[in-house]
Design a protein around this motif. Sequence first.
Motif, PDB file in Angstrom:
ATOM      1  N   HIS A   6      -6.552  -4.044   1.565  1.00 57.81           N
ATOM      2  CA  HIS A   6      -6.381  -2.861   0.700  1.00 57.81           C
ATOM      3  C   HIS A   6      -5.075  -2.876  -0.112  1.00 57.81           C
ATOM      4  N   ASP A  33       0.847  -1.203   0.000  1.00 58.67           N
ATOM      5  CA  ASP A  33       0.000   0.000   0.000  1.00 58.67           C
ATOM      6  C   ASP A  33       0.885   1.258   0.000  1.00 58.67           C
ATOM      7  N   HIS A  82       1.119   4.191  -2.836  1.00 58.33           N
ATOM      8  CA  HIS A  82       0.976   5.639  -2.580  1.00 58.33           C
ATOM      9  C   HIS A  82       2.140   6.402  -3.204  1.00 58.33           C
ATOM     10  N   HIS A 122      -5.926   3.216  -6.940  1.00 57.56           N
ATOM     11  CA  HIS A 122      -6.667   3.134  -5.679  1.00 57.56           C
ATOM     12  C   HIS A 122      -8.173   3.023  -5.928  1.00 57.56           C
ATOM     13  N   ASN A 153      -4.379  -3.365  -4.337  1.00 60.20           N
ATOM     14  CA  ASN A 153      -3.576  -2.504  -5.216  1.00 60.20           C
ATOM     15  C   ASN A 153      -2.500  -3.332  -5.911  1.00 60.20           C
TER      16      ASN A 153
END
Length: 386
Positions: free
Chosen positions: A279, A196, A200, A265, A283
Amino acid sequence: MLNFNFFMPTNIHFGQDKLKETGKIAKLYGKRAFIVTGKKSARKFGFLQTLENSLKEEKIEPFFFEKVEPNPSIKTVENGASLFKEKKCDVIIALGGGSALDAGKAIGVLATNQGPIQNFFGKNKVKNPIPPLIAIPTTSGTGSEVTPYAVITDVKENNHQKKILSDPHIFPKEALVDPNLTFSLSAEVTSDTGIDALSHAIESYVSRRSFPLSESIALQAIEIIGKYLPKLINSPKNAEARSQLMYASMLAGIAIAQTGTTLLHAMGYRLTSDLGLPHGRANGVLFPYFWEANFSGNPEKFSRIIGYLDESAGESQKKNASESALLLKEFLYRVGLPRDLNIKTNEETIVQFAKEVMENKKKMASNPKILNMDEVVDIYKKALQC
Ligand SMILES: [Fe+2]
């Protein structure tokens, strides 16, 4: 000509044992602390005891709300806000993974603003400042300790939707970033949250909303994750790697606080809400195919990233969309993305996901490349082997 806005109002305290300083910091904001956290780990690993001791040393009374589930629901947020008001607390301390931190932010919104929380989904809808919020992450993933975002799940029959609350009012006042809190994470959570953080950093770096200052922060995060996440997967107790990962996930949080994320996302949310993937893993599954579809939007940036994830990558591999996507996939496997997820879905569901993603104009505008419906469906199909 340069033209940008950079806003990061959170006071960051980074280092081992920062948890023990919570009392001293909370004292700046009042005498009654409302602690928002998950149902098990924080208590089991002794973090809540350390926190309580630190608060009591400063004569601060703690009220524990140990009710936050993964992907926190509206109900949880409402219950937390009622209790915060009932106990007349002055400060919120959110301790945990992204779910606890995001729940803490949303509880803060309802503590000082007339609900329901649905009124604040979207951007810049919060009128009144929230109570002072101290964020203490226990994973190296969301970067929520330094972002103005909270993701809350709207639970409806057969349709759990992730809703995003984005507002400068919900930036934590203080972030206590203590790598010690990540030492007990399982290999699986280390991998999911690390991926994650990587997404980002990469999404911010390639975003069309990026600018030199956000790019340099995102790129530093990519470099650190490329170097230390594989080490950490091989040796989970490596203190230096834990510390570096926590630093990198925070950097990636600062970067997305400026640029937001991209279509990756937006696409991943449905894999979590509908298919139950964590999560970061959601991704990760989509990432190589997202990468390949977007590569031509900014080949220089994508090529540079691969150099950080695979030092042995050759120049021609770096410059080729499908070859570099393959290198990314290998990196993700190296850091724990399962090779076979055995996800059961069908074309109809995927088309439904894609339709919703296409409506997300903001994420599309940030994306390195404007994709059409067929391309989004194609990414889902390849990732889910459907
Ligand atoms: Fe994320």
